[in-house]
Design an enzyme around this catalytic site. Structure first.
Site, short mmCIF file in Angstrom:
data_model
loop_
_atom_site.label_atom_id
_atom_site.label_comp_id
_atom_site.label_asym_id
_atom_site.label_seq_id
_atom_site.Cartn_x
_atom_site.Cartn_y
_atom_site.Cartn_z
N ALA A 16 60.46 34.37 -49.58
CA ALA A 16 58.80 34.12 -49.91
C ALA A 16 59.23 35.14 -51.29
O ALA A 16 58.43 34.45 -52.39
CB ALA A 16 58.04 35.01 -50.13
N ALA A 22 64.54 30.57 -54.83
CA ALA A 22 65.11 29.63 -56.05
C ALA A 22 66.21 28.87 -55.07
O ALA A 22 66.77 28.55 -55.08
CB ALA A 22 66.03 30.27 -56.75
N ASP A 38 60.24 36.70 -44.35
CA ASP A 38 60.03 37.48 -44.83
C ASP A 38 58.41 38.06 -44.22
O ASP A 38 57.55 38.10 -43.81
CB ASP A 38 58.60 36.80 -46.49
CG ASP A 38 59.33 37.75 -47.45
OD1 ASP A 38 59.72 37.08 -48.12
OD2 ASP A 38 58.47 38.86 -47.87
N ASP A 61 58.79 41.38 -39.63
CA ASP A 61 59.71 42.32 -40.03
C ASP A 61 60.94 42.65 -40.11
O ASP A 61 61.23 42.88 -38.31
CB ASP A 61 58.63 43.76 -39.33
CG ASP A 61 58.89 45.52 -39.83
OD1 ASP A 61 59.85 44.96 -40.38
OD2 ASP A 61 58.74 45.99 -39.89
N ASN A 88 69.58 37.50 -47.21
CA ASN A 88 68.81 37.50 -48.46
C ASN A 88 68.48 38.80 -48.20
O ASN A 88 67.88 39.45 -50.18
CB ASN A 88 68.25 36.42 -49.15
CG ASN A 88 67.96 36.81 -50.84
OD1 ASN A 88 67.92 36.85 -51.72
ND2 ASN A 88 66.05 36.47 -50.53
N TYR A 153 70.99 52.32 -50.76
CA TYR A 153 71.46 50.76 -51.01
C TYR A 153 73.35 50.29 -51.57
O TYR A 153 73.77 48.94 -50.11
CB TYR A 153 71.02 50.46 -52.85
CG TYR A 153 70.90 49.36 -53.26
CD1 TYR A 153 69.63 48.24 -52.63
CD2 TYR A 153 71.36 48.60 -54.07
CE1 TYR A 153 70.16 46.82 -52.66
CE2 TYR A 153 71.87 47.47 -54.20
CZ TYR A 153 70.94 46.54 -53.54
OH TYR A 153 70.89 44.56 -53.94
N ALA A 155 75.82 51.89 -50.16
CA ALA A 155 76.12 52.25 -48.80
C ALA A 155 75.84 51.18 -47.67
O ALA A 155 77.08 50.45 -47.28
CB ALA A 155 75.30 53.41 -48.02
N LYS A 157 75.05 47.75 -49.39
CA LYS A 157 75.75 46.64 -50.36
C LYS A 157 77.58 46.91 -49.49
O LYS A 157 78.38 45.96 -49.39
CB LYS A 157 75.67 46.50 -51.17
CG LYS A 157 73.66 46.61 -51.34
CD LYS A 157 74.26 44.57 -51.10
CE LYS A 157 72.19 44.38 -51.11
NZ LYS A 157 71.95 43.86 -50.56
N THR A 188 63.80 40.03 -60.11
CA THR A 188 62.36 40.04 -58.67
C THR A 188 61.66 40.62 -58.87
O THR A 188 61.70 41.86 -60.06
CB THR A 188 63.47 39.54 -57.84
OG1 THR A 188 64.19 41.12 -57.56
CG2 THR A 188 64.50 38.26 -57.64
#
Length: 287
Positions: A16, A22, A38, A61, A88, A153, A155, A157, A188
């Site tokens: 969402a 997209a 979502d 969740d 995503n 973040y 770590a 990724k 976003t």
């Protein structure tokens, strides 16, 4: 009630949100049924209303790993198949590492890293039965290049990129094509929140790309699968070259920071002009 479909079925986490929505638009244009997973029910309702009957919303969740089998069972019950999984969903925390709570850190680790790995494992039997199963992950340039104040973040990724590269290289054995899309800063709601809450200014050195730029690379993954794709190829070369000399990063980062600060100010003003953020009592906020 089971509704067996002849076309492909995709499950998109964070469906969402800006990038997720997209991607769904691109899939639906190709005749692919989309299941949007979502956390935010209001955003799900809005996304499904926009996307139409080819979209199904499921509120979940992703930190609750016990719910992931139920999510996949729902897809099987509704459509009888799963062909594409798009990992995503992601979050990023703001603030100094030493000031963040352990609960906050674990939440980011769970959503960004552990949940996509667990969900991919649980989805593999369905993807293998598909005959042309795909796993496409929205990773980040943050999975290659570390930025100050984004330790957790980065770590997640770095870890997600590594895990999915390994799966992708083993595709001949398991039969599922696995690849990563590596965007830089993308406009976003998450990025807007970072911008107004004082997130890392280095990501604003250049104007953020749009969700559609990322979605185009996801579509290319369907047409010509590979291990990684980049919406902005020039950025990929910059970060990979910089990582050849990691000990130089403390000297390089200050050179980039000034440009990032200027870009951050320009981006905030752009958001204000478009009515996407506002200033109240001297503070930036989302409407």
């Amino acid at each position: 009630m089971t509704t067996t479909v002849t076309g492909r079925v995709a499950l998109i986490t964070g469906g969402a949100g800006g990038i997720g929505r997209a991607v769904c638009r691109g899939f639906i244009a190709r005749g692919i049924q989309c299941v949007l997973a979502d956390y935010n029910q209001a955003s799900l309702d809005a996304a499904v209303a926009e996307l139409g009957p080819a979209a199904t919303g499921v509120q979940i969740d992703l930190r609750d790993f016990g719910k992931l089998p139920d999510l996949l069972a729902l897809v099987q019950e509704r459509f009888g198949r799963l062909d594409i999984l798009v990992n995503n969903a992601a979050i990023t925390g703001t603030g100094h590492f030493e000031e963040r709570s352990v609960e906050n850190i674990l939440g980011e680790l769970n959503i960004n890293l552990l949940s996509p790995i667990v969900l991919t494992r649980l989805a593999f039997p369905s993807l293998q039965r598909s005959g042309d199963g795909r796993v496409i992950n929205t990773v980040s340039l943050g999975g290659i290049f570390p930025l100050p104040e984004t330790g957790i973040y980065s770590a997640t990724k770095f870890g997600l990129r590594g895990a999915m590269l390994c799966l992708g290289m083993d595709a001949e054995r398991h039969g599922v094509k696995v690849g990563n899309v590596m965007p830089s800063a993308t406009e976003t709601p998450m990025l807007m929140r970072e911008a107004i809450e004082g997130g890392n200014t280095l990501q604003f050195m250049d104007p953020p790309q749009q969700p559609e730029d990322v979605a185009r690379q996801v579509m290319r993954m369907l047409d010509d699968p590979c291990l990684e794709r980049y919406p902005r190829v020039s950025e990929s070369w910059t970060v990979r070259l910089a990582m050849l000399v990691p000990n130089m990063l403390p000297k390089l980062i200050p050179l980039f920071r000034k440009k990032g600060v200027r870009g951050h100010a320009r981006y905030l003003e752009s958001l204000r002009r478009r009515g996407l953020v506002r200033v109240r009592d001297g503070q930036w906020e989302l409407p």
